[in-house]
Design a protein around this motif. Structure first.
Motif, mmCIF file in Angstrom:
data_model
loop_
_atom_site.group_PDB
_atom_site.id
_atom_site.type_symbol
_atom_site.label_atom_id
_atom_site.label_comp_id
_atom_site.label_asym_id
_atom_site.label_seq_id
_atom_site.Cartn_x
_atom_site.Cartn_y
_atom_site.Cartn_z
ATOM 1 N N PHE A 158 47.715 -26.138 27.027
ATOM 2 C CA PHE A 158 48.151 -27.237 27.902
ATOM 3 C C PHE A 158 48.333 -28.484 27.055
ATOM 4 N N LYS A 159 49.347 -29.262 27.380
ATOM 5 C CA LYS A 159 49.624 -30.488 26.628
ATOM 6 C C LYS A 159 48.768 -31.607 27.215
ATOM 7 N N LEU A 160 47.743 -31.983 26.475
ATOM 8 C CA LEU A 160 46.835 -33.037 26.889
ATOM 9 C C LEU A 160 47.194 -34.274 26.066
ATOM 10 N N GLY A 161 47.952 -35.167 26.667
ATOM 11 C CA GLY A 161 48.513 -36.257 25.892
ATOM 12 C C GLY A 161 49.487 -35.692 24.877
ATOM 13 N N ASP A 162 49.289 -36.045 23.600
ATOM 14 C CA ASP A 162 50.145 -35.475 22.569
ATOM 15 C C ASP A 162 49.432 -34.363 21.790
ATOM 16 N N PHE A 163 48.369 -33.814 22.379
ATOM 17 C CA PHE A 163 47.669 -32.668 21.813
ATOM 18 C C PHE A 163 48.011 -31.413 22.621
ATOM 19 N N ALA A 164 48.302 -30.330 21.942
ATOM 20 C CA ALA A 164 48.444 -29.034 22.601
ATOM 21 C C ALA A 164 47.103 -28.317 22.454
ATOM 22 N N VAL A 165 46.312 -28.298 23.526
ATOM 23 C CA VAL A 165 44.960 -27.728 23.433
ATOM 24 C C VAL A 165 44.900 -26.373 24.122
ATOM 25 N N HIS A 166 44.088 -25.495 23.567
ATOM 26 C CA HIS A 166 43.829 -24.220 24.221
ATOM 27 C C HIS A 166 42.945 -24.473 25.436
ATOM 28 N N ARG A 167 43.150 -23.686 26.483
ATOM 29 C CA ARG A 167 42.530 -23.987 27.769
ATOM 30 C C ARG A 167 41.031 -23.680 27.796
ATOM 31 N N THR A 168 40.532 -22.911 26.870
ATOM 32 C CA THR A 168 39.078 -22.749 26.741
ATOM 33 C C THR A 168 38.611 -23.636 25.598
#
Length: 302
Positions: free
Chosen positions: A14-24
């Motif tokens: 998921f794109k959290l701001g300008d970070f693409a983070v894994h959902r876990t």
């Protein structure tokens, strides 16, 4: 699935701001033995550092912490700094301000807006950074969050904070914050069998606006900060867990992640085996029948 095959990337991104983070992701509170209302036994220091490093090996790139996550023996931020600095460029470290603890661990009143800069700077010092990736304003019963959130928005403009979030709020507070500055994430207590109409509404609002929704105490059921995996849905959860060869806590995490692509998990542990199980929960795919059954139990809890 062997431990070598487990990776947080399997839960999606998921794109959290300008970070693409894994959902876990990973939450650090349990490493210190502290919680909002009591202190337990902190994890062994060496094992805590190993768990943090192992989390990154397993693909975790979203870690939740706070300067007030400390006990007499452990500081979550110090453990992060020791274990992971220099930090990978793709790692998002989220922290939060609002609650206030004295150096002896006693809880004070909520921080005033003019105190928030000092709390942000405390996180910067402990983490060894010149900016914070994401800072949540943790609401402490304020009727309005405008003044507090506005103070953080000013620190964002000054470059001390990259992204802003809010925590423990009502739907009207999200609308209030969005009038001041962008909100990339909302943290809320949310669990399968925990009645909370505000959380259900915020889950929907965040999905509609492309905002991350990050539950806390998601696997604890009615136990909340005490960590007991119990609740009205426990029999159904246990049955579904057996069908998947999984632990009930993994089914709770999987159900949470199934509530939308914008939902992120930050389950924490000081146990390396439990860490692998928590990440593996993101690989579980519940059937439509199982989801329908669990969703009905969640609605019944409301």
């Amino acid at each position: 699935m062997t431990a070598e095959m487990i990776n947080a990337a399997a839960s999606g991104t998921f794109k959290l701001g300008d970070f693409a983070v894994h959902r876990t992701g990973f939450g650090t509170m349990r490493l210190t033995g502290s919680s909002a209302f009591h202190e337990g036994t902190p994890s062994d220091r060496g094992r805590s550092i190993a768990v943090l490093r192992r989390a990154l090996e397993l693909g975790v790139n979203h870690i939740d912490t706070a300067a007030f996550y400390f006990s007499a023996l452990r500081s979550a931020n110090e453990l992060l700094n020791t274990a992971l600095a220099p930090y990978p460029d793709d790692l998002l470290i989220a922290t939060k301000v609002g609650p206030f603890r004295e150096q002896d661990g006693e809880w004070g009143t909520s921080a005033r807006p003019d105190q928030l800069r000092g709390h942000v700077e405390e996180n910067l010092r402990q983490l060894g950074r010149d900016h914070l990736d994401l800072v949540y304003l943790r609401r402490m019963r304020q009727d309005s969050i405008a003044e507090h959130f506005g103070a953080l928005a000013e620190l964002r403009e000054a470059g001390l904070i990259r992204h802003l979030g809010i925590s423990a709020v009502q739907p009207r507070h999200l609308a209030e914050a969005l009038e001041i500055a962008p909100v990339v994430s909302v943290q809320q207590r949310y669990a399968l069998d925990l009645p909370d109409a505000d959380a259900d509404t915020l889950l929907q609002m965040c999905g509609e606006r492309g905002i991350a929704f990050v539950p806390f105490y998601a696997v604890a059921g009615e136990g909340g900060q005490h960590g007991a995996v119990t609740g009205r849905a426990e029999a159904a959860v246990a049955e579904i867990a057996r069908a998947h060869g999984a632990r009930p806590a993994q089914i709770r995490t999987a159900w949470t992640l199934h509530q939308g692509p914008h939902v992120l998990a930050i389950t924490g542990t000081g146990n390396p085996d439990h860490l692998v199980e928590n990440i593996a929960a993101g690989t579980l795919r519940l059937t439509e029948e199982e989801l329908t059954r669990l969703n009905a139990l969640h609605r019944a809890a409301d």
